[in-house]
Design a protein around this motif. Structure first.
Motif, PDB file in Angstrom:
ATOM      1  N   ASN A 102      54.455  51.741  71.008  1.00 54.71           N
ATOM      2  CA  ASN A 102      55.672  52.520  71.241  1.00 54.71           C
ATOM      3  C   ASN A 102      55.405  54.030  71.273  1.00 54.71           C
ATOM      4  O   ASN A 102      56.332  54.836  71.192  1.00 54.71           O
ATOM      5  CB  ASN A 102      56.742  52.182  70.190  1.00 54.71           C
ATOM      6  CG  ASN A 102      57.421  50.855  70.516  1.00 54.71           C
ATOM      7  OD1 ASN A 102      57.463  50.450  71.678  1.00 54.71           O
ATOM      8  ND2 ASN A 102      57.934  50.167  69.510  1.00 54.71           N
ATOM      9  N   GLU A 121      48.485  41.200  67.486  1.00 57.71           N
ATOM     10  CA  GLU A 121      49.378  40.491  66.556  1.00 57.71           C
ATOM     11  C   GLU A 121      49.327  38.975  66.684  1.00 57.71           C
ATOM     12  O   GLU A 121      49.802  38.269  65.807  1.00 57.71           O
ATOM     13  CB  GLU A 121      50.830  40.950  66.749  1.00 57.71           C
ATOM     14  CG  GLU A 121      51.142  42.238  66.042  1.00 57.71           C
ATOM     15  CD  GLU A 121      52.554  42.748  66.314  1.00 57.71           C
ATOM     16  OE1 GLU A 121      53.356  42.058  66.974  1.00 57.71           O
ATOM     17  OE2 GLU A 121      52.848  43.858  65.860  1.00 57.71           O
ATOM     18  N   ARG A 133      50.437  49.056  59.635  1.00 56.34           N
ATOM     19  CA  ARG A 133      50.356  47.626  59.945  1.00 56.34           C
ATOM     20  C   ARG A 133      49.935  47.394  61.395  1.00 56.34           C
ATOM     21  O   ARG A 133      49.080  46.568  61.687  1.00 56.34           O
ATOM     22  CB  ARG A 133      51.740  46.985  59.702  1.00 56.34           C
ATOM     23  CG  ARG A 133      51.813  45.519  60.049  1.00 56.34           C
ATOM     24  CD  ARG A 133      53.249  45.063  60.293  1.00 56.34           C
ATOM     25  NE  ARG A 133      53.840  45.592  61.511  1.00 56.34           N
ATOM     26  CZ  ARG A 133      53.534  45.217  62.739  1.00 56.34           C
ATOM     27  NH1 ARG A 133      52.626  44.296  62.935  1.00 56.34           N
ATOM     28  NH2 ARG A 133      54.118  45.774  63.794  1.00 56.34           N
ATOM     29  N   TYR A 164      64.623  34.377  68.435  1.00 57.83           N
ATOM     30  CA  TYR A 164      64.654  35.845  68.397  1.00 57.83           C
ATOM     31  C   TYR A 164      63.535  36.475  69.241  1.00 57.83           C
ATOM     32  O   TYR A 164      63.807  37.137  70.228  1.00 57.83           O
ATOM     33  CB  TYR A 164      64.573  36.301  66.931  1.00 57.83           C
ATOM     34  CG  TYR A 164      64.771  37.778  66.725  1.00 57.83           C
ATOM     35  CD1 TYR A 164      66.030  38.299  66.444  1.00 57.83           C
ATOM     36  CD2 TYR A 164      63.703  38.670  66.810  1.00 57.83           C
ATOM     37  CE1 TYR A 164      66.216  39.670  66.261  1.00 57.83           C
ATOM     38  CE2 TYR A 164      63.883  40.033  66.626  1.00 57.83           C
ATOM     39  CZ  TYR A 164      65.133  40.528  66.343  1.00 57.83           C
ATOM     40  OH  TYR A 164      65.311  41.877  66.167  1.00 57.83           O
ATOM     41  N   GLY A 208      56.254  44.219  74.599  1.00 57.23           N
ATOM     42  CA  GLY A 208      57.584  44.171  73.982  1.00 57.23           C
ATOM     43  C   GLY A 208      58.040  42.740  73.768  1.00 57.23           C
ATOM     44  O   GLY A 208      57.993  41.929  74.700  1.00 57.23           O
ATOM     45  N   ASN A 209      58.468  42.458  72.545  1.00 59.52           N
ATOM     46  CA  ASN A 209      58.871  41.092  72.187  1.00 59.52           C
ATOM     47  C   ASN A 209      60.363  40.851  72.358  1.00 59.52           C
ATOM     48  O   ASN A 209      60.839  39.764  72.065  1.00 59.52           O
ATOM     49  CB  ASN A 209      58.506  40.814  70.719  1.00 59.52           C
ATOM     50  CG  ASN A 209      57.013  40.759  70.517  1.00 59.52           C
ATOM     51  OD1 ASN A 209      56.289  40.356  71.408  1.00 59.52           O
ATOM     52  ND2 ASN A 209      56.551  41.162  69.349  1.00 59.52           N
TER      53      ASN A 209
END
Ligand code: GN1
Ligand code: MG
Length: 378
Positions: free
Chosen positions: A226, A267, A259, A330, A27-28
């Motif tokens: 997720n 990623e 994606r 962010y 989780g970012n």
């Protein structure tokens, strides 16, 4: 930190003794902890605790009300199905609140929430297992299907314009001009690539504005990790991370799912020769998604499924690069060029996706023709 988490955990209505606390680094955005309890009946049970990132989610109570409504709706629907899946449940605090609020070290309010952990489940950041990818597509399809008749007017926007790619692109161009932390020098190749590929930015927003595709309940963060799968059978159990469940387009989730679940690398893979869309995995995800959703999609949604993959991959590459330019305000980052590396990764993926446009489109149409005859039911 452990002592602080213990205190927070004790505010929630859980009858047990804390045995173990683990930090989950997936989780970012939010910070996640898994806490194991010895329950009063002697059994062991895990619960999830999360600190909500309030830079990203500015109204945590509004967000929790959305999640409560969504999880209640899903568990009622699931209980009426022949094959039931477990659902996420919000655990309230001892004084019946959806969040507990504490004062952090810097004097800021910190908001924590809790969920049940899904038993015997597992999630993946990357998987080459075709069952995992098929079931991930199926899980997001099932999620959209369950919420197909959800009263959308009761759902709040937790992040306005989240997938408004056109607006994000305008902001990006502006941030390039402002160059607040002097990072634009040295990334002209990436900026140019985004400009050259920017003709996709209003493809989905225009379809929404013209009324050709409907506004429905969508997850908006349909990342492979997720989805919780059964640890042993790899069947899907439930979809998690419901913070961005908002009114949107089904296309956002399909595009994001491809994606994320069908890339051959994580990623932030640095070796870009390893970054590409895996055709086999793309087919599996599409099979899984359409096995649930084909009868629910209109002709514009079907003919824009390829476009959604392009738009969402472009958008995430742009978001990572924009955050790099803005000084990493962010996404969580582990080192100085982390966001830049993530952006490069997504832009390489976009390049590969675009080279496969015809094949992707024809596979989607072929699969849709097979699946659309299914009876439209939950
Ligand atoms: C964030 O929280 P996480 O890691 O599931 C982000 C998504 C991005 C994703 C990229 C609220 O999701 O939009 O696609 O990172 N979530 C938010 O990894 O911005
Ligand atoms: Mg997540």
């Amino acid at each position: 930190m452990v002592e602080q988490i213990k205190q927070i955990v004790q505010n929630f209505d859980i009858d047990g003794e804390i045995l173990d606390i683990k930090c989950n680094s997936q989780g970012n955005i939010n910070q996640t902890f898994i806490v194991t309890f010895k329950m009063n009946d002697g059994s062991l049970k895990d619960y999830v605790f999360q600190k909500i990132n309030t830079t990203v989610f500015k109204e945590p109570y509004k967000l929790m009300r959305n999640i409560l409504n969504i999880t209640d709706f899903i568990s009622k629907k699931e209980s009426s199905l022949e094959k039931k899946h477990p659902s996420l449940k919000v655990i309230r605090t001892k004084d019946n609140q959806l969040l507990t609020v504490i004062k952090g070290a810097d004097g800021e309010q910190e908001y924590y929430r809790s969920y049940n952990a899904i038993e015997n489940s597992i999630s993946f950041d990357v998987s080459y297992d075709s069952d995992v990818v098929f079931n991930t597509g199926k899980a997001f399809g099932h999620f959209q299907k369950l919420l197909f008749d959800y009263p959308i007017e009761t759902l709040e926007e937790t992040i306005p314009d989240f997938h408004n790619t056109k607006k994000r692109y305008q902001e990006f161009l502006n941030d390039v001009k402002l160059d607040v932390v002097n990072r634009v020098f040295g990334i002209s190749k990436e900026i140019e690539f985004l400009k050259q590929n920017s003709n996709c930015v209003s493809l989905i927003t225009d379809l929404i504005d013209s009324g050709k595709i409907p506004i429905k309940v969508t997850h908006n963060d349909a990342k492979v990790n997720n989805v919780m799968l059964d640890r042993f059978t790899k069947e899907y159990l439930t979809v998690i991370d419901l913070d961005t469940v908002m009114p949107g387009s089904f296309l956002y989730d399909y595009g994001d799912g491809i994606r994320s679940a069908c890339s051959r690398s994580k990623e932030d893979e640095l070796d870009l020769s390893k970054v590409s869309l895996d055709n086999g995995l793309f087919e599996k995800y599409t099979d899984g998604y359409l096995s649930e959703m084909a009868p629910f999609l209109n002709k514009y949604e079907i003919s824009n499924m390829y476009n959604s993959i392009e738009v969402i991959t472009f958008e995430l590459g742009l978001r990572f690069l924009d955050d790099y330019i803005n000084g990493d305000t962010y996404f969580k980052t582990k080192y100085k060029t982390h966001n830049l590396d993530r952006a490069r990764n997504q832009l390489k993926l976009l390049y590969d996706i675009k080279s496969k446009k015809e094949y992707i489109n024809s596979y989607i149409l072929k699969t849709y023709e097979k699946e659309k005859i299914k009876v439209k039911k939950w």
